[in-house]
Design an enzyme around this catalytic site. Structure first.
Site, PDB file in Angstrom:
ATOM      1  N   TYR A 131       0.905  -1.347  -0.014  1.00 32.14           N
ATOM      2  CA  TYR A 131       0.037  -0.040  -0.023  1.00 32.14           C
ATOM      3  C   TYR A 131       0.811   1.268  -0.051  1.00 32.14           C
ATOM      4  O   TYR A 131       1.428   1.713   1.059  1.00 32.14           O
ATOM      5  CB  TYR A 131      -0.910   0.129   1.214  1.00 32.14           C
ATOM      6  CG  TYR A 131      -1.933  -1.095   1.138  1.00 32.14           C
ATOM      7  CD1 TYR A 131      -2.031  -1.986   0.309  1.00 32.14           C
ATOM      8  CD2 TYR A 131      -2.406  -1.507   2.588  1.00 32.14           C
ATOM      9  CE1 TYR A 131      -2.883  -3.076   0.355  1.00 32.14           C
ATOM     10  CE2 TYR A 131      -3.100  -2.665   2.562  1.00 32.14           C
ATOM     11  CZ  TYR A 131      -3.557  -3.389   1.422  1.00 32.14           C
ATOM     12  OH  TYR A 131      -4.494  -4.389   1.577  1.00 32.14           O
ATOM     13  N   HIS A 153      -0.077 -11.979   0.665  1.00 30.93           N
ATOM     14  CA  HIS A 153      -0.812 -10.885   0.135  1.00 30.93           C
ATOM     15  C   HIS A 153      -1.645 -11.688  -1.045  1.00 30.93           C
ATOM     16  O   HIS A 153      -3.099 -11.464  -1.014  1.00 30.93           O
ATOM     17  CB  HIS A 153      -0.367  -9.817  -0.552  1.00 30.93           C
ATOM     18  CG  HIS A 153      -1.043  -8.561  -0.442  1.00 30.93           C
ATOM     19  ND1 HIS A 153      -0.589  -7.194  -0.330  1.00 30.93           N
ATOM     20  CD2 HIS A 153      -2.469  -8.452  -0.743  1.00 30.93           C
ATOM     21  CE1 HIS A 153      -1.572  -6.457  -0.374  1.00 30.93           C
ATOM     22  NE2 HIS A 153      -2.582  -6.899  -0.405  1.00 30.93           N
ATOM     23  N   PRO A 198     -15.721  -4.883   3.549  1.00 26.96           N
ATOM     24  CA  PRO A 198     -16.817  -5.453   4.021  1.00 26.96           C
ATOM     25  C   PRO A 198     -18.367  -4.358   3.737  1.00 26.96           C
ATOM     26  O   PRO A 198     -19.456  -4.750   3.884  1.00 26.96           O
ATOM     27  CB  PRO A 198     -17.048  -5.441   5.568  1.00 26.96           C
ATOM     28  CG  PRO A 198     -15.753  -4.546   5.946  1.00 26.96           C
ATOM     29  CD  PRO A 198     -14.937  -4.370   4.599  1.00 26.96           C
ATOM     30  N   LEU A 199     -18.152  -3.082   3.320  1.00 29.61           N
ATOM     31  CA  LEU A 199     -19.123  -2.224   3.048  1.00 29.61           C
ATOM     32  C   LEU A 199     -19.012  -2.080   1.302  1.00 29.61           C
ATOM     33  O   LEU A 199     -19.539  -1.146   1.009  1.00 29.61           O
ATOM     34  CB  LEU A 199     -18.848  -0.787   3.534  1.00 29.61           C
ATOM     35  CG  LEU A 199     -18.943  -0.923   5.209  1.00 29.61           C
ATOM     36  CD1 LEU A 199     -18.710   0.463   5.786  1.00 29.61           C
ATOM     37  CD2 LEU A 199     -20.182  -1.598   5.486  1.00 29.61           C
ATOM     38  N   GLY A 200     -18.418  -2.951   0.587  1.00 29.56           N
ATOM     39  CA  GLY A 200     -18.564  -2.773  -0.954  1.00 29.56           C
ATOM     40  C   GLY A 200     -17.857  -1.602  -1.343  1.00 29.56           C
ATOM     41  O   GLY A 200     -18.144  -1.121  -2.227  1.00 29.56           O
ATOM     42  N   GLY A 240     -17.398   0.951  -0.014  1.00 35.42           N
ATOM     43  CA  GLY A 240     -18.308   2.283   0.200  1.00 35.42           C
ATOM     44  C   GLY A 240     -19.584   2.066  -0.496  1.00 35.42           C
ATOM     45  O   GLY A 240     -20.139   3.095  -0.017  1.00 35.42           O
ATOM     46  N   PHE A 241     -19.967   1.047  -1.340  1.00 43.31           N
ATOM     47  CA  PHE A 241     -21.005   1.314  -1.940  1.00 43.31           C
ATOM     48  C   PHE A 241     -22.181   1.065  -1.109  1.00 43.31           C
ATOM     49  O   PHE A 241     -23.430   1.537  -1.200  1.00 43.31           O
ATOM     50  CB  PHE A 241     -20.995   0.204  -3.129  1.00 43.31           C
ATOM     51  CG  PHE A 241     -22.229   0.468  -4.017  1.00 43.31           C
ATOM     52  CD1 PHE A 241     -22.001   1.345  -4.894  1.00 43.31           C
ATOM     53  CD2 PHE A 241     -23.236  -0.355  -4.038  1.00 43.31           C
ATOM     54  CE1 PHE A 241     -23.165   1.466  -5.920  1.00 43.31           C
ATOM     55  CE2 PHE A 241     -24.422  -0.347  -5.011  1.00 43.31           C
ATOM     56  CZ  PHE A 241     -24.192   0.579  -5.792  1.00 43.31           C
ATOM     57  N   GLY A 272     -23.853   6.056   0.202  1.00 47.36           N
ATOM     58  CA  GLY A 272     -23.426   7.319  -0.141  1.00 47.36           C
ATOM     59  C   GLY A 272     -22.704   7.529  -1.720  1.00 47.36           C
ATOM     60  O   GLY A 272     -22.433   8.610  -1.942  1.00 47.36           O
TER      61      GLY A 272
END
Length: 323
Positions: free
Chosen positions: A56, A122, A202-204, A206-207, A211
């Protein structure tokens, strides 16, 4: 914050993915001081499972996390990853024992610590037998530089081969209400072997927060602009998933993000999602999901949501998973 066990390693049920503070997403690298404050707020709230990787940046995300946990090392579980950066000059992924020995020293230095709590491969290296990789990781455990080992985006057969050489504590893979592939083979294998699951995104991406209803507002270099689920009409089609999550959220007086995380936690013990955010307010929202309980009927409704449209990664990235 309650805890759960990843193959014997106790972690907070909700952790923090640090990647987006430095790379790939809108706003990455703009305000390291605010990102450090968010990491420190996570520790205050008990979200002490902190995830990064040498790739990263590369390197800068580990350095950021190292600064954030300075003076608080014993309060956190530090997870990082190797294998996408070659320190031996080898092209492509490199999980050779020589590369692992070089990689771990760099990660320890950047993180400002003498041990890594959870050290992941990884991506599976098709050019190196996983037995050789895990054998080298076992030597790092014996030397005290690593406490537990993990794999990321590995197939169930690979997980079994690795675990036969040295206990694997956790497998990290994408898992959420719009990415449920893991339920077919990997999750049953983990349950059988006593290995934990760490869902990333886990929130796609941000999808599932509700928002993102268009690409407006995303940086030009935001990774999601080229992701199949956000492009080619799939974003509009996938809004039906968000709308279903939002309906349950309205019933329980929570946010869609909290419902998406509560659904993951309801899948059983040994599952510890690591939602990423740069913002302390979002962090507080996410960690509050630990106290949210969904009814059986609500979980059933979420289970019955239509699958997402589009592959979860572009073709080149999909070729590196489930190996």
């Amino acid at each position: 914050m309650r805890t759960t066990s990843l193959g014997g390693l106790q972690v907070s049920r909700i952790g923090l993915g640090v990647m987006g503070m430095s790379a790939f997403y809108t706003g990455a690298g703009r305000d390291d001081a605010a990102s450090i404050r968010t990491v420190q707020r996570a520790v205050d709230l008990g979200a002490t499972h902190l995830d990064t990787a040498e790739a990263y940046g590369p390197y800068v995300n580990e350095e950021l996390l190292g600064r954030a946990i300075s003076g608080r090392r014993d309060q956190v579980v530090v997870a990082t990853k190797f294998g996408l950066v070659s320190h031996t000059g080898r092209p492509g992924p490199d999980s050779t024992p020589a590369n692992i020995r070089a990689a771990v020293e760099g990660s320890l230095r950047r993180l400002g610590t003498d041990r890594i709590d959870l050290y992941y491969q990884h991506r599976v290296d098709p050019g190196t037998p996983v037995e050789d990789t895990v054998g080298a990781l076992g030597e790092l455990v014996a030397a005290g530089k690593v406490r537990h080992i993990g794999l990321s985006e590995a197939a169930s057969a690979t997980i079994r081969r690795a675990h036969a050489v040295h206990p694997v504590a956790a497998v990290q893979t994408e898992y959420s209400l719009w990415t449920r592939d893991v339920e077919a083979d990997v999750l049953p294998a983990l349950r059988e072997l006593g290995i934990g699951l760490v869902p990333y995104a886990p929130l796609g991406h941000g999808f599932l927060t509700g928002g993102i209803r268009s690409l407006d507002g995303l940086d030009a270099n935001d990774w999601r602009r080229t992701n199949p689920r956000f492009t080619g009409g799939n974003l509009a089609r996938n809004l039906r998933i968000v709308d279903g999550v939002s309906g349950v959220a309205a019933e329980v007086g929570a946010t869609p993000a909290q419902v998406a995380l509560a659904w993951l936690l309801a899948q059983g013990e040994g599952i510890a999602p690591i939602p990423g955010t740069r913002r302390a307010d979002r962090l507080e929202e996410n960690t509050a999901a630990d106290g949210l309980r969904l009814t059986g009927a609500q979980i059933t409704r979420l289970n019955e949501l239509a699958p997402a449209s589009g592959e979860r990664h572009a073709a080149a990235d999909m070729a590196a998973v489930d190996r």
